[in-house]
Motif scaffolding. Structure first.
Motif, PDB file in Angstrom:
ATOM      1  N   VAL A  30      39.421 -33.253  20.521  1.00  0.00           N
ATOM      2  CA  VAL A  30      38.752 -34.516  20.803  1.00  0.00           C
ATOM      3  C   VAL A  30      39.256 -35.569  19.824  1.00  0.00           C
ATOM      4  CG1 VAL A  30      36.550 -35.735  20.861  1.00  0.00           C
ATOM      5  CG2 VAL A  30      36.679 -33.369  21.674  1.00  0.00           C
ATOM      6  N   ASP A  31      39.884 -36.615  20.354  1.00  0.00           N
ATOM      7  CA  ASP A  31      40.340 -37.738  19.543  1.00  0.00           C
ATOM      8  C   ASP A  31      41.185 -37.240  18.361  1.00  0.00           C
ATOM      9  OD1 ASP A  31      39.710 -40.805  19.715  1.00  0.00           O
ATOM     10  OD2 ASP A  31      39.698 -40.339  17.588  1.00  0.00           O
ATOM     11  N   ARG A  32      40.828 -37.588  17.126  1.00  0.00           N
ATOM     12  CA  ARG A  32      41.626 -37.159  15.975  1.00  0.00           C
ATOM     13  C   ARG A  32      41.672 -35.640  15.857  1.00  0.00           C
ATOM     14  NH1 ARG A  32      44.295 -38.566  11.798  1.00  0.00           N
ATOM     15  NH2 ARG A  32      44.138 -40.765  12.305  1.00  0.00           N
ATOM     16  N   GLY A  33      40.699 -34.959  16.414  1.00  0.00           N
ATOM     17  CA  GLY A  33      40.715 -33.503  16.384  1.00  0.00           C
ATOM     18  C   GLY A  33      41.917 -32.914  17.085  1.00  0.00           C
ATOM     19  N   ASP A  52      41.019 -43.972  19.534  1.00  0.00           N
ATOM     20  CA  ASP A  52      41.009 -45.218  18.781  1.00  0.00           C
ATOM     21  C   ASP A  52      41.015 -44.995  17.265  1.00  0.00           C
ATOM     22  OD1 ASP A  52      38.464 -44.204  18.538  1.00  0.00           O
ATOM     23  OD2 ASP A  52      37.422 -46.027  19.173  1.00  0.00           O
ATOM     24  N   SER A  53      40.968 -43.738  16.860  1.00  0.00           N
ATOM     25  CA  SER A  53      40.950 -43.441  15.424  1.00  0.00           C
ATOM     26  C   SER A  53      42.294 -42.904  14.928  1.00  0.00           C
ATOM     27  CB  SER A  53      39.843 -42.426  15.105  1.00  0.00           C
ATOM     28  OG  SER A  53      40.083 -41.196  15.759  1.00  0.00           O
ATOM     29  N   ILE A  54      43.327 -42.982  15.770  1.00  0.00           N
ATOM     30  CA  ILE A  54      44.652 -42.531  15.353  1.00  0.00           C
ATOM     31  C   ILE A  54      45.663 -43.662  15.583  1.00  0.00           C
ATOM     32  CG2 ILE A  54      44.113 -40.118  15.882  1.00  0.00           C
ATOM     33  CD1 ILE A  54      45.786 -40.376  18.396  1.00  0.00           C
ATOM     34  N   THR A  55      46.831 -43.518  15.001  1.00  0.00           N
ATOM     35  CA  THR A  55      47.860 -44.544  15.131  1.00  0.00           C
ATOM     36  C   THR A  55      48.569 -44.423  16.484  1.00  0.00           C
ATOM     37  OG1 THR A  55      49.617 -43.174  14.176  1.00  0.00           O
ATOM     38  CG2 THR A  55      48.229 -44.435  12.640  1.00  0.00           C
ATOM     39  N   GLN A  65      53.509 -33.966  23.447  1.00  0.00           N
ATOM     40  CA  GLN A  65      53.248 -32.527  23.355  1.00  0.00           C
ATOM     41  C   GLN A  65      52.220 -32.050  24.363  1.00  0.00           C
ATOM     42  OE1 GLN A  65      53.106 -30.801  19.227  1.00  0.00           O
ATOM     43  NE2 GLN A  65      53.114 -32.948  18.609  1.00  0.00           N
ATOM     44  N   LEU A  66      51.320 -32.950  24.757  1.00  0.00           N
ATOM     45  CA  LEU A  66      50.230 -32.572  25.658  1.00  0.00           C
ATOM     46  C   LEU A  66      50.167 -33.551  26.830  1.00  0.00           C
ATOM     47  CD1 LEU A  66      47.463 -31.980  22.951  1.00  0.00           C
ATOM     48  CD2 LEU A  66      48.889 -30.236  24.028  1.00  0.00           C
ATOM     49  N   PRO A  67      51.026 -33.369  27.825  1.00  0.00           N
ATOM     50  CA  PRO A  67      51.006 -34.276  28.977  1.00  0.00           C
ATOM     51  C   PRO A  67      49.656 -34.289  29.698  1.00  0.00           C
ATOM     52  CG  PRO A  67      52.977 -32.896  28.987  1.00  0.00           C
ATOM     53  CD  PRO A  67      52.079 -32.342  27.932  1.00  0.00           C
ATOM     54  N   HIS A  68      48.870 -33.232  29.517  1.00  0.00           N
ATOM     55  CA  HIS A  68      47.579 -33.140  30.188  1.00  0.00           C
ATOM     56  C   HIS A  68      46.471 -33.852  29.422  1.00  0.00           C
ATOM     57  CE1 HIS A  68      47.790 -29.767  27.336  1.00  0.00           C
ATOM     58  NE2 HIS A  68      46.482 -29.893  27.226  1.00  0.00           N
ATOM     59  N   ALA A  69      46.764 -34.450  28.271  1.00  0.00           N
ATOM     60  CA  ALA A  69      45.739 -35.133  27.487  1.00  0.00           C
ATOM     61  C   ALA A  69      45.089 -36.236  28.317  1.00  0.00           C
ATOM     62  CB  ALA A  69      46.347 -35.714  26.216  1.00  0.00           C
ATOM     63  N   GLU A  70      43.768 -36.288  28.291  1.00  0.00           N
ATOM     64  CA  GLU A  70      43.026 -37.276  29.065  1.00  0.00           C
ATOM     65  C   GLU A  70      42.597 -38.418  28.154  1.00  0.00           C
ATOM     66  OE1 GLU A  70      40.128 -35.839  31.860  1.00  0.00           O
ATOM     67  OE2 GLU A  70      40.920 -33.794  31.728  1.00  0.00           O
ATOM     68  N   VAL A  71      43.163 -39.602  28.388  1.00  0.00           N
ATOM     69  CA  VAL A  71      42.872 -40.776  27.570  1.00  0.00           C
ATOM     70  C   VAL A  71      41.866 -41.651  28.305  1.00  0.00           C
ATOM     71  CG1 VAL A  71      43.835 -42.773  26.380  1.00  0.00           C
ATOM     72  CG2 VAL A  71      45.195 -40.672  26.602  1.00  0.00           C
ATOM     73  N   PHE A  72      40.761 -41.958  27.628  1.00  0.00           N
ATOM     74  CA  PHE A  72      39.680 -42.735  28.218  1.00  0.00           C
ATOM     75  C   PHE A  72      39.575 -44.095  27.524  1.00  0.00           C
ATOM     76  CE2 PHE A  72      38.723 -38.365  29.143  1.00  0.00           C
ATOM     77  CZ  PHE A  72      38.103 -38.381  30.385  1.00  0.00           C
ATOM     78  N   PRO A  73      39.000 -45.087  28.186  1.00  0.00           N
ATOM     79  CA  PRO A  73      38.771 -46.370  27.520  1.00  0.00           C
ATOM     80  C   PRO A  73      37.725 -46.230  26.418  1.00  0.00           C
ATOM     81  CG  PRO A  73      37.717 -46.353  29.677  1.00  0.00           C
ATOM     82  CD  PRO A  73      38.550 -45.102  29.596  1.00  0.00           C
ATOM     83  N   SER A  74      37.805 -47.072  25.420  1.00  0.00           N
ATOM     84  CA  SER A  74      36.839 -46.994  24.319  1.00  0.00           C
ATOM     85  C   SER A  74      35.441 -47.406  24.774  1.00  0.00           C
ATOM     86  CB  SER A  74      37.290 -47.874  23.154  1.00  0.00           C
ATOM     87  OG  SER A  74      37.463 -49.216  23.583  1.00  0.00           O
ATOM     88  N   GLU A  75      35.347 -48.254  25.795  1.00  0.00           N
ATOM     89  CA  GLU A  75      34.055 -48.654  26.341  1.00  0.00           C
ATOM     90  C   GLU A  75      33.703 -47.739  27.514  1.00  0.00           C
ATOM     91  OE1 GLU A  75      34.115 -52.795  27.277  1.00  0.00           O
ATOM     92  OE2 GLU A  75      34.497 -53.406  25.201  1.00  0.00           O
ATOM     93  N   LYS A  76      32.792 -46.801  27.258  1.00  0.00           N
ATOM     94  CA  LYS A  76      32.406 -45.819  28.269  1.00  0.00           C
ATOM     95  C   LYS A  76      30.995 -45.351  27.977  1.00  0.00           C
ATOM     96  CE  LYS A  76      34.861 -42.211  25.649  1.00  0.00           C
ATOM     97  NZ  LYS A  76      35.158 -43.127  24.523  1.00  0.00           N
TER      98      LYS A  76
END
Length: 218
Positions: A30-33, A52-55, A65-76
């Motif tokens: 999850v995020d930076r995790g 939003d907590s990483i560069t 490395q992870l094409p399956h990573a799910e990126v969500f908007p910060s407003e949710k």
């Protein structure tokens, strides 16, 4: 099946993850995790977050490395950790452990505690872990609990307004059918006097916290 979720909390509060690896474990970042898992050569099966907590460079590497990573908007409507928990519960696991969900922002920490209730609704045990604490919740019933020298202190706290009929056996401070309310500190910092004891209660939801004192070098 056991699912381990590594959230984006302070790295210094996360236990050594290689101590938690096993064949039946599915890792979720999850995020930076997510970056933390990859740094420790653990490739998560799923990755969630607004990141939003990483560069930008770190996010680029994660996507590579992870094409399956799910990126969500910060407003949710959900936190990043809740998104991961919702997915994990759909897999019908026997246990979900969350690392990186304590420390840092108190609103995130309290929100993660409330996520424990989602596990209860689905019949899956959920635990929050950091370097000195283990938290989980139970509905009414009778439960065994064994001594653990690494987490010697055991506290019981109501999540619901009332927990009725709590009984503690095998503890330094036993109880018999006690009624405790939200905000009471009666059941803080107990210890087992035997190798295996029991706690039971008749109504409500109880959070159990196993903990130890903080030693920076341990």
């Amino acid at each position: 099946m056991i699912i381990h979720i590594v959230a984006g909390g302070p790295i210094e509060r996360i236990p050594k993850l290689y101590d938690w690896q096993a064949e039946d474990v599915i890792w979720v970042g999850v995020d930076r995790g997510v970056a933390y898992l990859l740094e420790h050569n653990i490739v998560p099966a799923k990755a969630f977050g607004d990141f939003d907590s990483i560069t930008r460079e770190e996010l680029f590497n994660i996507k590579a490395q992870l094409p399956h990573a799910e990126v969500f908007p910060s407003e949710k409507n959900e936190t990043d950790t809740e998104l991961a928990v919702n997915w994990a519960l759909e897999q019908n696991p026997a246990l979900i452990r969350i690392f990186g969900g304590t420390g840092g922002r108190l609103d995130h920490f309290l929100g993660n505690i409330q996520l424990l209730l989602k596990g209860l609704e689905k019949g899956a045990l959920m635990e929050l872990h950091d370097i000195q604490n283990k938290l989980f919740a139970h509905r009414e019933g009778t439960y065994s609990i064994t001594k653990d020298e690494t987490l010697p202190y055991i506290s019981f706290m109501p999540i619901t307004p009332d927990v009725k009929g709590i009984t503690l056996k095998g503890f330094k401070y036993p109880l018999e059918k006690k009624h405790i309310r939200f905000g009471d500190t009666l059941c803080i910092s107990n210890e087992l006097e035997v190798e295996s004891g029991t706690f039971s209660f008749e109504e409500g939801i109880l959070m159990v916290i196993r903990s130890r004192d903080y030693h920076p070098l341990s």
